[in-house]
Design a protein around this motif. Structure first.
Motif, mmCIF file in Angstrom:
data_model
loop_
_atom_site.group_PDB
_atom_site.id
_atom_site.type_symbol
_atom_site.label_atom_id
_atom_site.label_comp_id
_atom_site.label_asym_id
_atom_site.label_seq_id
_atom_site.Cartn_x
_atom_site.Cartn_y
_atom_site.Cartn_z
ATOM 1 N N THR A 1 5.205 5.371 3.753
ATOM 2 C CA THR A 1 4.070 5.110 2.649
ATOM 3 C C THR A 1 2.743 5.339 3.374
ATOM 4 O OG1 THR A 1 4.200 2.667 2.983
ATOM 5 C CG2 THR A 1 5.656 3.878 1.082
ATOM 6 N N LEU A 2 2.719 5.225 4.708
ATOM 7 C CA LEU A 2 1.238 5.392 5.658
ATOM 8 C C LEU A 2 1.576 6.432 6.348
ATOM 9 C CD1 LEU A 2 0.420 1.526 6.080
ATOM 10 C CD2 LEU A 2 -0.564 3.001 4.270
ATOM 11 N N GLY A 3 0.523 7.476 6.556
ATOM 12 C CA GLY A 3 0.825 8.805 7.216
ATOM 13 C C GLY A 3 0.293 8.439 8.753
ATOM 14 N N HIS A 4 -0.583 7.336 8.808
ATOM 15 C CA HIS A 4 -1.141 7.101 10.275
ATOM 16 C C HIS A 4 0.098 6.874 11.319
ATOM 17 C CE1 HIS A 4 -4.496 5.681 12.870
ATOM 18 N NE2 HIS A 4 -3.398 5.223 13.614
ATOM 19 N N PRO B 1 -5.389 7.512 0.354
ATOM 20 C CA PRO B 1 -6.267 8.805 0.915
ATOM 21 C C PRO B 1 -6.532 8.408 2.341
ATOM 22 C CG PRO B 1 -7.396 7.469 -0.756
ATOM 23 C CD PRO B 1 -6.216 7.145 -0.751
ATOM 24 N N THR B 2 -6.826 9.603 2.988
ATOM 25 C CA THR B 2 -6.953 9.355 4.631
ATOM 26 C C THR B 2 -8.202 8.575 4.660
ATOM 27 O OG1 THR B 2 -6.113 11.300 5.153
ATOM 28 C CG2 THR B 2 -7.473 10.644 6.775
ATOM 29 N N HIS C 1 -5.720 9.206 13.613
ATOM 30 C CA HIS C 1 -4.778 9.462 12.353
ATOM 31 C C HIS C 1 -4.217 10.438 12.272
ATOM 32 C CE1 HIS C 1 -4.004 8.565 8.036
ATOM 33 N NE2 HIS C 1 -4.189 9.930 7.781
ATOM 34 N N CYS D 1 -7.316 4.871 4.936
ATOM 35 C CA CYS D 1 -6.182 4.317 5.667
ATOM 36 C C CYS D 1 -6.289 3.093 6.410
ATOM 37 C CB CYS D 1 -5.849 5.455 6.727
ATOM 38 S SG CYS D 1 -4.423 5.045 7.902
ATOM 39 N N THR E 1 0.816 -1.313 0.043
ATOM 40 C CA THR E 1 0.011 0.155 -0.058
ATOM 41 C C THR E 1 0.907 1.102 0.017
ATOM 42 O OG1 THR E 1 -1.677 -1.348 1.275
ATOM 43 C CG2 THR E 1 -1.824 1.354 1.166
ATOM 44 N N TYR E 2 0.409 2.102 -0.665
ATOM 45 C CA TYR E 2 1.522 3.255 -1.047
ATOM 46 C C TYR E 2 0.437 4.551 -1.068
ATOM 47 C CZ TYR E 2 4.979 6.230 -3.211
ATOM 48 O OH TYR E 2 5.834 7.361 -3.478
ATOM 49 N N HIS E 3 0.679 5.480 0.129
ATOM 50 C CA HIS E 3 0.113 6.728 0.298
ATOM 51 C C HIS E 3 -1.398 6.615 -0.100
ATOM 52 C CE1 HIS E 3 3.756 8.675 1.173
ATOM 53 N NE2 HIS E 3 4.334 8.151 0.036
ATOM 54 N N ALA F 1 7.326 11.671 5.178
ATOM 55 C CA ALA F 1 7.347 11.368 3.747
ATOM 56 C C ALA F 1 8.742 11.442 3.132
ATOM 57 C CB ALA F 1 6.434 12.300 2.891
#
Length: 361
Positions: free
Chosen positions: A182-185, A66-67, A134, A70, A62-64, A177
């Motif tokens: 790759t995951l913002g959480h 959307p929120t 998140h 997640c 999984t790559y970036h 980033a």
């Protein structure tokens, strides 16, 4: 701490670590998932005497997203994620795209040179979600919640060290980033390696040689010297000191040492864990205040290997490093660093320590 273990739809383990007052968690995962890849392999570089892990299936991870998509957020009736529960405090689960797997079979590789050994990449990779929020960050956690993460690291260190073939347990966090997240959480990971990593082998080899020459522990001497000087100390507490090392390689680099030498996170006392949580949150907020932005960093725990003879020379410590050398500039590993492993830094450690002291929390 309340600990609840279950399985995800594809058989991977998931474990909730909750405050004692937390309600029961939803454990059923209704998704239909493909099996996790077991093709990870590792090859030995005879020139550097290092193992390299090959996990080509991770190209499809999984790559970036959307929120609202997640995979680390709690599940909702309309969106099932890696965490079946509608809420959680801290949760750990086996990575769906692991570099290492206890079920790894590798592949036969025809044509490898005789000096290059190949093996299945046996081990385990886990994801540690620090909070269900998140938009949070480790730096925004409350001390009691940060302490829960420390207890989670301790639990997983003991459990993973007991797995057959595991030689080293490595909890870490990649943030931002710019680091390659790759995951913002807000989350970290834990790797259980089937070998002692090159960095640890070098450090512990030097520590062993130092002990043979002097009878003293190398890491303890480094800590003592930094505390005595004070020039690079960012902050200190009853049980911990955070300092910028005198020969820092990265533009921003802070090391956290307990005053009592222990080998791993499980060996920390309750008082040391509480004290670390407070001090770590303080320094993380200072780091975010350095350039008035969320600082990208790697936070890496250095623990003793599981059973290697060099274990006796280890000293638990945490290293936080950032490639951010200015608000709008990154430190790239260019010719000298990439080609020769010889670091060149553009900032003085003493200046970084002074800026972090003055930034405050």
């Amino acid at each position: 701490m309340k600990r609840t273990a279950s399985q995800l739809a594809d058989g991977r383990e998931i474990i909730y670590f909750d405050h004692d007052s937390a309600p029961l968690r939803e454990l059923h995962d209704p998704r239909s998932l493909d099996p996790v890849s077991t093709a990870s392999q590792m090859r030995h570089d005879p020139v550097l005497d290092e193992w390299v892990i090959l996990a080509s299936h991770r190209q499809n991870r999984t790559y970036h997203p959307p929120t609202n998509d997640c995979p680390l957020c709690p599940s909702t009736p309309d969106h099932h994620t890696e965490i079946p529960s509608p809420d959680y405090d801290v949760v750990v689960f086996e990575n769906r795209f692991p570099s290492l797997s206890m079920h790894a079979v590798g592949e036969d590789v025809p044509g490898l040179p005789p000096l290059v050994e190949s093996r299945p990449a046996i081990g385990r990779c886990e994801v540690v979600c620090f909070t269900s929020d998140h938009d949070a960050a480790f730096a925004t956690l409350k001390p009691a919640h940060a302490r829960l993460v420390v207890d989670t690291w301790a639990d997983r260190t003991e459990a993973l060290a007991a797995l057959p073939g595991v030689a080293q347990v490595f909890p870490f966090e990649n943030r931002g980033a710019a680091i390659g997240v790759t995951l913002g959480h807000p989350h970290g990971q834990i790797y259980a390696y089937p070998f002692v990593t090159p960095r640890s082998r070098q450090m512990l080899g030097n520590a062993q040689a130092f002990h043979e020459r002097t009878g003293r522990n190398l890491f303890a001497e480094v800590l003592s010297g930094e505390r005595a000087s004070g020039d690079r100390v960012v902050t200190t507490s009853s049980h911990w000191t955070a300092f910028v090392p005198a020969a820092a390689r990265w533009p921003v680099e802070v090391h956290f040492y307990p005053h009592r030498r222990v080998l791993d996170i499980p060996s920390l006392t309750d008082a040391e864990r509480d004290d670390f949580a407070e001090l770590y949150l303080d320094v993380l907020r200072r780091l975010d205040g350095l350039y008035d932005m969320p600082l990208p960093y790697v936070a890496a725990w250095h623990q003793a290997p599981v059973s290697d003879p060099s274990r006796e020379h280890a000293y638990l410590h945490l290293q936080v490093s950032s490639i951010q050398r200015a608000p709008d500039k990154l430190k790239y590993l260019a010719g000298s660093e990439t080609g020769m492993g010889a670091f060149i830094t553009d900032v003085l450690p003493e200046a970084v320590a002074e800026r972090l002291r003055s930034t405050g929390s």
